[in-house]
Structure formats: structure tokens, C-alpha cells
Design an enzyme around this catalytic site. Structure first.
Site, PDB file in Angstrom:
ATOM      1  N   ALA A 112     -13.617  31.545  17.849  1.00  0.00           N
ATOM      2  CA  ALA A 112     -14.550  30.558  17.301  1.00  0.00           C
ATOM      3  C   ALA A 112     -15.886  30.530  18.019  1.00  0.00           C
ATOM      4  O   ALA A 112     -16.845  29.952  17.503  1.00  0.00           O
ATOM      5  CB  ALA A 112     -13.919  29.161  17.333  1.00  0.00           C
ATOM      6  N   SER A 133     -12.114  27.248  23.028  1.00  0.00           N
ATOM      7  CA  SER A 133     -12.392  27.539  21.622  1.00  0.00           C
ATOM      8  C   SER A 133     -11.108  27.902  20.897  1.00  0.00           C
ATOM      9  O   SER A 133     -10.145  28.378  21.511  1.00  0.00           O
ATOM     10  CB  SER A 133     -13.361  28.716  21.509  1.00  0.00           C
ATOM     11  N   ASP A 134     -11.089  27.661  19.578  1.00  0.00           N
ATOM     12  CA  ASP A 134     -10.077  28.326  18.773  1.00  0.00           C
ATOM     13  C   ASP A 134     -10.344  29.818  18.882  1.00  0.00           C
ATOM     14  O   ASP A 134     -11.447  30.254  19.231  1.00  0.00           O
ATOM     15  CB  ASP A 134     -10.136  27.852  17.325  1.00  0.00           C
ATOM     16  N   TRP A 135      -9.324  30.629  18.600  1.00  0.00           N
ATOM     17  CA  TRP A 135      -9.393  32.063  18.893  1.00  0.00           C
ATOM     18  C   TRP A 135     -10.461  32.743  18.038  1.00  0.00           C
ATOM     19  O   TRP A 135     -10.325  32.885  16.827  1.00  0.00           O
ATOM     20  CB  TRP A 135      -8.014  32.673  18.687  1.00  0.00           C
TER      21      TRP A 135
END
Length: 792
Positions: free
Chosen positions: A226, A222-224
Site C-alpha cells: 500500500a 502499511s497493508d501489503w
């Protein structure tokens, strides 16, 4: 990975340990599991360098040109070599996974993160991105294709829903990610945003096409921040970052209740172990340690290869011995990188002024001022209060003000400091050497209660509440508070900045000091006098961190401040005025047809000055070609919207972005996609069909050896299927001596003639036309085909 049975390793873990592996251990590491021979996997932001774990100016990095600059090279071999350099840097810093490349598109030039993406064109983005990936992973370090998908602007980026039709998704925005999978990428990052109603960490697009028809066998991270819920565990999301806290901490209970099947965890852990094996983090595997010779020379080569010569009336290249006035706010302090999580602390920086000083006589002044963020204390103007060494003292304090930890730091911008129990405040303390009389602007940045003392006198005391959940703002660009204080040259003053630590506000603390400046009129007048007295004037114009950065979009393409006035004032006294544009994305250039030459350097990385000097004096030809179309006026933009309405950003233009949108709107930009001049001229003479595509003959009609990027576009005006007016389908690079003729082959893949339908990729019956030339707006050769392939 020969001999490793990942199923067996997964089977040795109970549910609790599986769950633990699926959330990061920290912001930059995964958990280790010694019982199965798994060490922690270390990740680092990219894409222009390898910062390492966290933000610490004492850990420097080699700094490449920005991704848009790399795409401007149209040179997959060069990008592959730069990727291998990044792999070597990663191993030097103990990093296994580089969080790059960014494969989102230049949908609109207002996008704040424009500089971190390659191009407006899916094919150019795909091929440059694939080269970057193969370079990095050829060095044994994982690359990360991000941000999957339609994460093309910053406004409401954490929550917006991108409304994109299926055909546009497949023909435009998914194309670079499909190419990344074909190139063997090991990690894909899911984006913050949603697409067509589903947030990307829970999106069915992770399963199909990514893991389904494309066959991606790597890890989806995941993006941080997300991952918002355990629902993402039911999707093809594999790893939640950062850690140790995330919504997936509750997955064991979700498995026990039957909400999430344990088999779903098994598949995710298996992918994590496969990544570990690939990067040497699993027993029985070995981490590759690549080496790259002469890395700074490679970075210097890249600057020249990315530099786009937009206009030249014959002023370039310069003759040896020319006296040059180098003017502009970015001349002595070049902007080498964009703002946000992609930033690094460069090992060294060669400014444009310093690079030119090595080869010719140079005089310099800024000419204008820009309203940029305050300048943090540095080793050049501050000293540690107790050690009397360059830098500052950074401390963690408890609620009573007692010291818990202390560090000698090199900058007043302290973004991260390790927390310990009882930490209540961060303090940054330095002794400022005052070299100018007058009103100095002293600043502190952070959240919570902020105080700033000057020689024991409090000049700032304010509470700054947290008003955002964007990590780029919280951890990188917290708000400033200021005080104007009169200081005397030759003195030293003690500055003490403190910020209170509160929940979810990070630790970023900045202590800054800006000296008084000349009046705007005096600064401009000095620049004019220097330009009048020199053979050549080089005016460096550009943007600032407050304009091009992660976390927000642009609202104007105009150059900030009075930079346009500076160009015109210098031009009035020196007709050999060359403008160097130091920006990550398009800006308006209203004087472009009046000056002698215009060069675009993008954000050129640490070798900025050396690369520019090579180009200006003809040591290297400017090799760049535009990877995105430049507007003359922002009012002409055919696609500009980056602001969601009711949380939804509608991609109403569909297939028509970039040069396709310009042609559809029948508007003329300042410079077309693909445009770029060298130091010679070319005649396009003939195009013929081949089994794989086309063969193009061209002739160097100039007086120097040169390089030309031969571009091929497909068009079908009579199509019964909606299409962009033209679309790039391939390119090749030609090199020839003066007067010489050269032939290049350009492969045109079957996909070039296809369009997406609910049943998959299909080809419309009938003929297509291929257009050949140096840009999307200049295609002097055409060839028609009755079918997508000629007989061999």
C-alpha cells in the site's frame, strides 16, 4: 520497557540503516539491527488463527470462528479469552505481531470480506475488537487494528477513493479504531484505499486523529504493497510492507535531497523500536509465553456461543435418540473460514456430519452440487510419486527442466515455495487414486505457461497472462485451466502440473482433481428419500469460496446452486426440517417461515460439528445475536453500492448504515440487528435510570435456564441535528433460572448523546430517549431523560 532510551538507540543509526529498518526484510519479517540489540520482528496474518510466515499446509493452526461469529456472541470475556489463545498460538509459531483484528464495518452485505469484519454497528465492533486486542496483547503479542479506514468493500480496493463526510467518519467508521487505541493497541494498519482524495498511507488521518488527539504511540504498518511512493514518509506512515523491495528503498536519497527530513525517519524508527520492546524483540525485554488450557473446548464453546437461532417452532432442542438426515453440500465438508489472506490450515476439522455422528444416528448425502473451485489433491486421494506416501511432490525446475529443489507437500495447492537462483518453473506431481468410473475434471491453476500431463499425455497447455495487481488473486486464487478425462475406478494415474515463473506472478500452483457426480435429479432424489426415512432432517446450506472471499465483492445474496430447491423438497417429506446456514454474511432465506427451525453458524472454525451438536441437542443454548441486519430480499437493501464510479465510492448514506438505514427507509428486514432466540423466553418488565446509565429488570418466562442480551438504543425524533433513528449505546447479558427475575445494569457513556462537529464532540441541549429490548426492531421498554446524565 523500563530503562530503555529509544532516542539513544535511534541516534546510533546512520540514515542508511534507518531506511533499511523501515521496509520489511521479507513478506513476514522486519530487518534486524544487531548493533542496537534488535532482532527481526515476525508477523502473521489473522484473525481466525495464526498461520505463521507464509502459506504451508504442513504448519497447522487452531482455527477460531470467523470475526462476524465472534461479534455474534456479544461476549467480550469470551472474545478476550480467544485472543489469549491466539497469543499462545503466535508464540508457538514464533510470531510477534498478529495482523488482526479487522475493524471495518458491514456497510453493505455485498462486501466480499464481510465475514472478516465484526458488525454493521460501530459500538459492537469497537467493544468486540477491543476485547480481541486486550486478549492478544495480554499474551505479549501485538494486535493490529486494520484497515484504517473506510476499507469496507473489495471492488477496486487497491485504488478506490472513499468519499465520506467528516461527521460520518468520526461517528461511524473511526469509532472502532478509536476504541482500539483506548484499549492500547500496538499496531495500526493503513489501508489500500484513499479517503477524501488521499491514499491512506499518505493520509492526514494518520496524524490526526490517530497519533494526535487519540494519542496512539504504536506503529503504523502499511497493508501489503500500500506504500506507493516516498511521499508516505512525509505522513505518519511508519513501516512499509512487504520487503525487501518497496518505494521506501529510495528514502536515503530523499533525505539527502531534502525531500524528507531525517527527523521524520527518527520518529518512525522510534515507534518500530517501541513495538520491538513490547513484543520482546529488543535486548533487555522478554517475550511473554502464555498458555491456555483445553483450547479445543474453548473453540467448541465459541461455536455454540456464536450460533444464532433465527427461528424455532419448538423443534429444538432435539430429543436424544433421534435419527437425523444431515443433508446439503456443506454438511460433510463444512466451510469453516472465509477466503483470502485470513486463511489458515486447520489442525483438524470436525464437520457437521461427524459432530452429529458422535451423539446420534446419522445418514448423509449432499442433495445438490455447487459450482465451487476445483478440489486440490490431498493426502486422502494422492501419493508422492517416488516415496509412495500420502501427498505430492513439489519441485522448482530450471529452464532446462532440471530439478533445483524438491519438497514433500500434503496438498496439491502449493501457494508458496522458496525460490532459488535459476528457478524457471514450479511442478506439482502426484499419483491420483481413482475411485469412481467416468469423466474426471483435472485442473491446474497459476499464471504464465501452464501444462498438465496425465500418465504422460498432455491435456492442458495454455499461457495465462497476469491481468491483476491484487495480491489476493496473484498469491491465493490464480485462475484455473481444466481438462475432462475419462478414468477407470481402481487405477492410479500420474498427474504432473507445471507453471512457468514470471515477474510479479508469485509461485502459487494448484493441481486439482474432481470426480464425476450423480446427476442433479438423482442427488436431490436421494436426499429426499433419506429425509423421508428419518425423524429429523438437518439441511446445511451455505456459500463457497467463489462467493465470499477477499479480492472481490458479491453480486447476489441468493444461495448458490439449487440449495433453496433442496430445502423445499426435504420440507415436503419431513415437517421437522431444520436449516443450518453456513455462511459468513447474509443470504436470502425464502423458506425461512416454513421450516421448523433456522440456525446460523457463520464460518464456525474447526470445532464446527461439535458446537452444532451441542446446540441441536440442548447441551448448550444457542448464544448468538445478529451483529448485522439480514434482508429478506436483496432488492430491499437500503445500502448496497460497493462499485466505485470513476474510481470514487460515495458513502452517500452518511450516518445511516445497518439497522439505522433500514429504519430510515421504513423497510422491514427478515431479521433485525440484535435478533436471536434461545431455548427459553423473556419478559422485559422495567427500566430505571442510574447514575451511569439504566437498570433493566426482566424475567425468564420459559422452562430452562437461559441467557439474554439486553440492548439499549438512544433516539431523539425531535432533534434539530441529523441522526440515525436509533443507535446502540450499550448492552448487558442477563442469565436466570426458569421463572426467576434478574436485573442488569447497562452503562450509557457520555459519547452516546454527542455528535461530531468541526469543533469536536458536542451534546445537543434537551432530552433523549433510551429504548430497551432484545433487538433493534424490538424495544418494549423506553425511558426519557431531560439531560444526558441523572443526578446521583
Amino acid at each position: 520497557m523500563d530503562g530503555l532510551d529509544l532516542d539513544v538507540l535511534v541516534g546510533k543509526l546512520d540514515v542508511t540503516r534507518k531506511v533499511r529498518l523501515l521496509t520489511g526484510a521479507t513478506g513476514w519479517r522486519t530487518h534486524a539491527e544487531p548493533d542496537i540489540g534488535l532482532r527481526s520482528i515476525v508477523v502473521s496474518d489473522g484473525p481466525i488463527g495464526v498461520r505463521g510466515q507464509g502459506w504451508d499446509e504442513r504448519s497447522t493452526s487452531l482455527a477460531l470462528p470467523s470475526p462476524t461469529a465472534l461479534a455474534a456472541t456479544w461476549d467480550v470475556d469470551l472474545v478476550r479469552r480467544l485472543g489469549r489463545l491466539l497469543a499462545a498460538e503466535a508464540r508457538r509459531k514464533g510470531v510477534d505481531v498478529l495482523l488482526a483484528p479487522t475493524l471495518n464495518l458491514h456497510r453493505s452485505p455485498f462486501a466480499g470480506r464481510h465475514f472478516e469484519c465484526y458488525s454493521e454497528d460501530p459500538l459492537l465492533t469497537a467493544r468486540i475488537g477491543a476485547a480481541y486486542i486486550t486478549g492478544v496483547q495480554g499474551g505479549g503479542v501485538a494486535a493490529t487494528a486494520k484497515h484504517y479506514v473506510a476499507n469496507d468493500s473489495e471492488t477496486e480496493r487497491m485504488t478506490l477513493n472513499a468519499d465520506v463526510d467528516e461527521r460520518t467518519l468520526h461517528e461511524v467508521y473511526l469509532v472502532p479504531f478509536e476504541a482500539a487505541v483506548e484499549a492500547g493497541v500496538w499496531v495500526v494498519m493503513s489501508a489500500y484505499n484513499g479517503v477524501n482524495g488521499a491514499t491512506m498511507s499518505e493520509s492526514p488521518l494518520l496524524e490526526e486523529p490517530l497519533k494526535g488527539s487519540w494519542g496512539f504511540d504504536g506503529l503504523v504498518v502499511s497493508d501489503w504493497g500500500a506504500v506507493r511512493s516516498t511521499n508516505a514518509a512525509l505522513a505518519a506512515q511508519d513501516l512499509a510492507m512487504p520487503g525487501p523491495e518497496s518505494p521506501w528503498n529510495d528514502l536515503a536519497a530523499a533525505v539527502e535531497s531534502g525531500e524528507v527530513p531525517e527527523s521524520a525517519l527518527d520518529l518512525k524508527v522510534e515507534r518500530l523500536l517501541r513495538l520491538a520492546a513490547r513484543v520482546g524483540a529488543l535486548n533487555g525485554t522478554t517475550a511473554t509465553k502464555p498458555e491456555v488450557e483445553a483450547p479445543r473446548e474453548l473453540l467448541r464453546e465459541a461455536v455454540a456461543a456464536a450460533t444464532v437461532l433465527l427461528r424455532n417452532d419448538g423443534a429444538l432442542p432435539l430429543s436424544p435418540g433421534a435419527k437425523v438426515a444431515v443433508l446439503g453440500p456443506n454438511a460433510a465438508t463444512a466451510r469453516i473460514q472465509g477466503g483470502g489472506s485470513a486463511g489458515v490450515y486447520p489442525e483438524s476439522v470436525v464437520s457437521f456430519v461427524d459432530g452429529l455422528k458422535e451423539v446420534t444416528e446419522v445418514v448423509h448425502t449432499t442433495g445438490v452440487r455447487l459450482a465451487d473451485r476445483p478440489a486440490p489433491l490431498t493426502t486422502a486421494n494422492a501419493r508422492h510419486p517416488h516415496l509412495d506416501e500420502p501427498g505430492v511432490l513439489a519441485r522448482l525446475l530450471d529452464a532446462d527442466g532440471a530439478e533445483l529443489t524438491a519438497e514433500h507437500r500434503l496438498l496439491g495447492r502449493v501457494l508458496e515455495i522458496p525460490l532459488v537462483d535459476g528457478a524457471h518453473a514450479v511442478e506439482v506431481h502426484g499419483k491420483l487414486a481413482v475411485d469412481v468410473d467416468g469423466e474426471w475434471r483435472l485442473s491446474i491453476a497459476g499464471f504464465g505457461r501452464l501444462t498438465l500431463d496425465v500418465d504422460g499425455v498432455r491435456v492442458v497447455d495454455e499461457d495465462v497472462p497476469l491481468d491483476t495487481d491484487d495480491p489476493a488473486v496473484i498469491h491465493l486464487t490464480p485462475p484455473y485451466r481444466h481438462a475432462d478425462v475419462r478414468l477407470e475406478a481402481g487405477t492410479t494415474v500420474e498427474l504432473v502440473a507445471r507453471r512457468e515463473l514470471r515477474k510479479d506472478t508469485g509461485t502459487a500452483t494448484v493441481l486439482a482433481a474432481d470426480p464425476p457426480r450423480l446427476s442433479e435429479a438423482d442427488e436431490l432424489a436421494l436426499a429426499v428419500e433419506l429425509a423421508r426415512a428419518c425423524d429429523v432432517a438437518v439441511v446445511v446450506v451455505g456459500t463457497t469460496d467463489e462467493i465470499e472471499s477477499e479480492g472481490f465483492d458479491r453480486t447476489s445474496l441468493a444461495l448458490p446452486g439449487r440449495q433453496d430447491d433442496l430445502v423445499r423438497a426435504v420440507l415436503a417429506v419431513n415437517d421437522r426440517t431444520i436449516v443450518v446456514v453456513n455462511s459468513g454474511g447474509p443470504v436470502e432465506l425464502p423458506w425461512r417461515d416454513e421450516v421448523a427451525a433456522v440456525l446460523l453458524t457463520w464460518f464456525p472454525g474447526q470445532e464446527a460439528g461439535h458446537g452444532l451438536a451441542d446446540v441441536l441437542f440442548g447441551v448448550r443454548e444457542p448464544g448468538g445475536r445478529l451483529p448485522t441486519t439480514w434482508a429478506a430480499d436483496q432488492e430491499d437493501l437500503p445500502v448496497s453500492n460497493v462499485v466505485p464510479e470513476g474510481g470514487v465510492l460515495r458513502y452517500e448514506e452518511g450516518l445511516h448504515i445497518g439497522y439505522g438505514a433500514w429504519r430510515r427507509a421504513e423497510r422491514e428486514p427478515a431479521y433485525w440487528f440484535g435478533h436471536g432466540l434461545g431455548y427459553t423466553t423473556w419478559a422485559y418488565e422495567q427500566v430505571t435510570a442510574t447514575a451511569a446509565g439504566v437498570k433493566v429488570r426482566l424475567r425468564n418466562t420459559g422452562e430452562r435456564v437461559g441467557r439474554e442480551v439486553v440492548q439499549v438504543y438512544v433516539t431523539r425524533p425531535d432533534s434539530e441535528v441529523e441522526r440515525p433513528e436509533r443507535r446502540l449505546v450499550g448492552w448487558a447479558v442477563a442469565t436466570a433460572a426458569p421463572g426467576a427475575t434478574v436485573e442488569v445494569d447497562v452503562e450509557v457513556p457520555e459519547r452516546a448523546y454527542q455528535h461530531w462537529t468541526p469543533e469536536g464532540w458536542v451534546t445537543e441541549p434537551g432530552g433523549f430517549t433510551l429504548l430497551v429490548g432484545p433487538s433493534a426492531g424490538d424495544t418494549p421498554l423506553t425511558i426519557g431523560e431531560r439531560s444526558p446524565r441523572v443526578a446521583e
